[in-house]
Design a protein around this motif. Structure first.
Motif, PDB file in Angstrom:
ATOM      1  N   GLY A 435      14.087  -1.090   0.134  1.00  0.00           N
ATOM      2  CA  GLY A 435      13.185  -2.212  -0.117  1.00  0.00           C
ATOM      3  C   GLY A 435      11.716  -1.818  -0.212  1.00  0.00           C
ATOM      4  N   TYR A 437      10.557   0.569  -2.009  1.00  0.00           N
ATOM      5  CA  TYR A 437      10.244   1.133  -3.339  1.00  0.00           C
ATOM      6  C   TYR A 437      10.278   0.016  -4.373  1.00  0.00           C
ATOM      7  N   HIS A 438       9.095  -0.387  -4.816  1.00  0.00           N
ATOM      8  CA  HIS A 438       9.024  -1.454  -5.823  1.00  0.00           C
ATOM      9  C   HIS A 438       7.696  -1.356  -6.542  1.00  0.00           C
ATOM     10  N   ASP A 439       7.589  -2.108  -7.649  1.00  0.00           N
ATOM     11  CA  ASP A 439       6.397  -2.042  -8.490  1.00  0.00           C
ATOM     12  C   ASP A 439       5.222  -2.839  -7.934  1.00  0.00           C
ATOM     13  N   GLY A 443       4.016  -1.002  -2.943  1.00  0.00           N
ATOM     14  CA  GLY A 443       5.338  -0.437  -3.213  1.00  0.00           C
ATOM     15  C   GLY A 443       5.287   1.086  -3.300  1.00  0.00           C
ATOM     16  N   LYS A 445       6.734   4.896  -4.560  1.00  0.00           N
ATOM     17  CA  LYS A 445       7.318   5.430  -5.791  1.00  0.00           C
ATOM     18  C   LYS A 445       8.209   6.625  -5.445  1.00  0.00           C
TER      19      LYS A 445
ATOM     20  N   ASP B 257      18.638  -6.390   1.932  1.00  0.00           N
ATOM     21  CA  ASP B 257      17.845  -6.137   0.725  1.00  0.00           C
ATOM     22  C   ASP B 257      18.498  -6.777  -0.496  1.00  0.00           C
ATOM     23  N   ARG B 395      17.943   5.457  -8.292  1.00  0.00           N
ATOM     24  CA  ARG B 395      17.316   5.957  -7.070  1.00  0.00           C
ATOM     25  C   ARG B 395      17.632   7.435  -6.849  1.00  0.00           C
TER      26      ARG B 395
END
Lengths: 453, 453
Positions: A435, A437-439, A443, A445, B257, B395
């Motif tokens: 959760g 890792y997001h834009d 977040g 990368k 998640d 991922r």
């Protein structure tokens, strides 16, 4: 559920449990068990050979009364010179191969402190079903232990006495080692096969070693993946620019070196342009070795003009069925490929439509033609100016093989220890969660950098 | 043979022929087809989105009348912000991946002038069966072409209009390229699946993308190898030395998640020693996120002492069935592992007996415990202090995935382009024959030296 079913479930379940213990043993511990196995078979030689003599006696009687093929006798006989020593030696050479388990084949830094690793591991539980050759028990037990897999072995009735004697030695040897006793189980009840083939939740791979009929029966009666081949319908194509000596030498070896083998030649395709030149020389050399030819009209006509009456007696007209037949005998189907720019494509299309995807050969002096053939043919082995008889684990340098696969997935061609492994992915982190890792704002990368192996 | 059967054979046969043409195309030619595919989907956007709107309208009506699950609507909708762009972008990123075909993975000098080479090649014909998500057509078409495989695509009825519109664009794009038209075939007839699943001599691999029911139906109704997973019953084990913050963070992410995903957590095993310490913190964090707990006696008793009445309302007693259930919802089964030296083994044994071999997690500060867990667990993914939600091709850094496999052979875990390839063995000789290699006088010997790749 019959008694046999419940016995089969017990066998498969204990093999499955043993496989998990075996999977965590070190290479040293697995090797020690193989040393003990070698010792036990060496020390019990006289008992095992006496049991084998009883099998052989019964089989000889059966062969004399016509109930058994004579070829079985040879495969059954453990007392033939060198055979017992080869069996013993085989265990030690498997032991001394590189450990196939725990090989890291991919390593990626996903993020700071978060690594992904792909590591080879045993498949789990193998079911091996074989017919007459009793030494297969020792070979397969060694391969299974070395690769960390549990194995359930089911032998044929002709080798039952040998089987029991070897089984006892194998069990004693394993009991003295850190390999769990249920890692190698030898099933003696004759009707257990069908029940075992139903245990698809506990058995991971079936390897049938024996006749085409056995392999076909297994493939048609289980949901467990089957590794092996039913047919070996190998073909060779002589292109217009082939060298005569090479063509004769390769085709004679491929057809006659051991006609009953799965890598023997069964179909010969001849480019129209060499029908009058190379083909008669090939045909004469084959006929001199006792081969009968099943020829299409064009090839038969040519031979009619060039062969002696004695030779022509070995030539018969081919039927369509001959191009789908694995003769396993001194018989070869012949078909002419019409001269055209697309001749190689025609040969490739014939082979892809008729072959069993085992091994095919092209005879040509052109690298371009060879490359077209090698990329166009959909078989486990594709050879240029070399005999199909090289399709073999020992000849490939794999040390040993569990069989030759014509499957399209997992493992193709001669299957060594590597074919008895799969891999798993290991991730090591420090509280990392997906959760994060997001834009969006804040977040993380992924780094995704390949790490050196 | 019904009409459907004969249509299925035609589709499979033309795919098989196309696969052989596709197998010899260069990476450049395959990439050009992907560029054309991208362009066609970009140019036909309005037509495709209009078709998708019709699907969505019908689905909305079906959902309102209770005939369709509302979650399908979201998966069906191609007009959601960024979704169409993602689909287009995905085609280009597949195009720009390294060519998975033609990789040499082994090279051996068998003898002077006789070389053995193992080279990666396409599997052949893929059958992909999917349900609501229409963009899967574009993804899978791209993956199939890039890996040199022909693909037969069968979509679900909810996405039929989108499917036809995308299919037309795909067909036009391919027709303009050197990729054979039959490489990607889109099957619209509703009852074709059973007939296609019977074509095991022409289709090499089936990939079902959709519900557990779909995957199970496919697995039970075909002899073709199936790549995928029916269940994702992932577990986590909190060892006695786990760090509280790590355990809370990882377990909350793994469970909440995206609870409907196959890599979401379904079972939590808790070491008895941390029942009073870490477990209540984990339970409170989960309950705060709306999770219900299905607890065994010991874990339920502990929570009874520490939770508020509001919180305790989310705790129910577990049944044995709960430890075999993939909830795909905000529900988690909890079981206590008794304190003992063998606690890790107990946890491993529970997981190996109940899991679907997808992904499992251990929470511990001990490298030794982590290693025991990672080698003892028989699953495609085994993670140390990291969330099970990392089990995903993007991922893992594979760029894309065709699915996640819980098979024990061929390909395990997230499957990228590599899982759509197999290999063949090429031998190049100069008239070499196997009969020349023997122990007798004049016999040749194999060199078997590994050549640098």
């Amino acid at each position: 559920m019959s008694l046999t079913d419940s016995a089969a479930i017990d066998v498969a379940r204990s093999a499955s449990l043993a496989s998990r213990q075996l999977a965590v043993l070190s290479n040293e511990a697995r090797n020690e068990a193989l040393t003990a196995l070698h010792q036990a078979l060496d020390q019990n030689r006289s008992t095992i050979l006496a049991a084998n003599a009883r099998d052989l006696e019964a089989a000889t009687r059966a062969a004399e009364s016509g109930d058994l093929n004579h070829s079985v006798l040879k495969r059954l006989d453990l007392s033939r010179p060198g055979k017992y020593e080869d069996m013993l030696e085989g265990i030690l050479s498997v032991r001394d191969l590189e450990d196939p388990v725990g090989k890291i084949t991919l390593q990626t830094l996903l993020d700071e402190g978060l690594t992904l690793e792909r590591v080879s591991c045993p498949i789990g539980v193998l079911l091996i079903i074989f017919e007459a050759r009793p030494e297969v028990i020792a070979n397969i037990a060694a391969l299974a232990i070395k690769s960390g897999n549990a194995a359930i072995l089911k032998g044929g009735k002709e080798s039952m006495e040998s089987f029991v004697a070897i089984a006892n030695a194998v069990s004693d040897a394993i009991a003295s080692s850190s390999v769990p006793v249920s890692s190698i189980q030898l099933v003696k009840t004759r009707d257990a096969v069908s029940s075992l083939l139903e245990q698809d939740s506990l058995i991971d791979l079936v390897i049938p070693r024996g006749s085409n009929e056995l392999v076909r029966f297994v493939k048609e009666n289980t949901k467990i993946p089957v590794l092996g081949h039913a047919d070996g319908l190998c073909s060779a194509y002589i292109h217009s620019d082939a060298k005569l000596e090479t063509a004769v030498k390769v085709i004679v070896d491929a057809k006659t070196d051991y006609p009953a083998a799965c890598n023997a030649l069964e179909t010969l395709l001849v480019h129209e342009d060499v029908l009058d030149t190379i083909f008669p020389a090939v045909a004469k050399a084959l006929i001199a070795k006792g081969v009968s030819l099943r020829c299409d009209e064009a090839s038969k006509t040519v031979l009619g003009k060039t062969l002696s009456p004695d030779q022509i007696a070995k030539v018969q007209p081919a039927t369509e069925a001959d191009y789908n037949t694995e003769f396993l005998d001194l018989v070869l189907a012949v078909k002419v490929i019409p001269a055209a720019n697309s001749a190689v494509e025609t040969a490739i299309a014939h082979i892809n439509a008729h072959s069993s995807k085992h091994t095919e050969v092209v005879l040509t002096e052109s690298r371009e033609v060879a490359n077209m053939f090698m990329s166009g043919i959909d078989s486990a082995g594709v050879y240029w100016n070399a005999s199909s008889r090289f399709a073999d684990g020992m000849r490939y340098g794999f040390g040993t093989e569990v069989g030759i696969s014509t499957n399209k997935i997992h493992s193709r061609g001669p299957v060594g220890l590597e074919g008895l492994t799969i891999y798993k992915y290991l991730i090591r982190g420090n509280g990392h969660v997906a959760g994060d890792y997001h834009d969006g704002p804040g977040g993380k990368k992924y780094i995704h950098s390949t790490m050196p192996l």
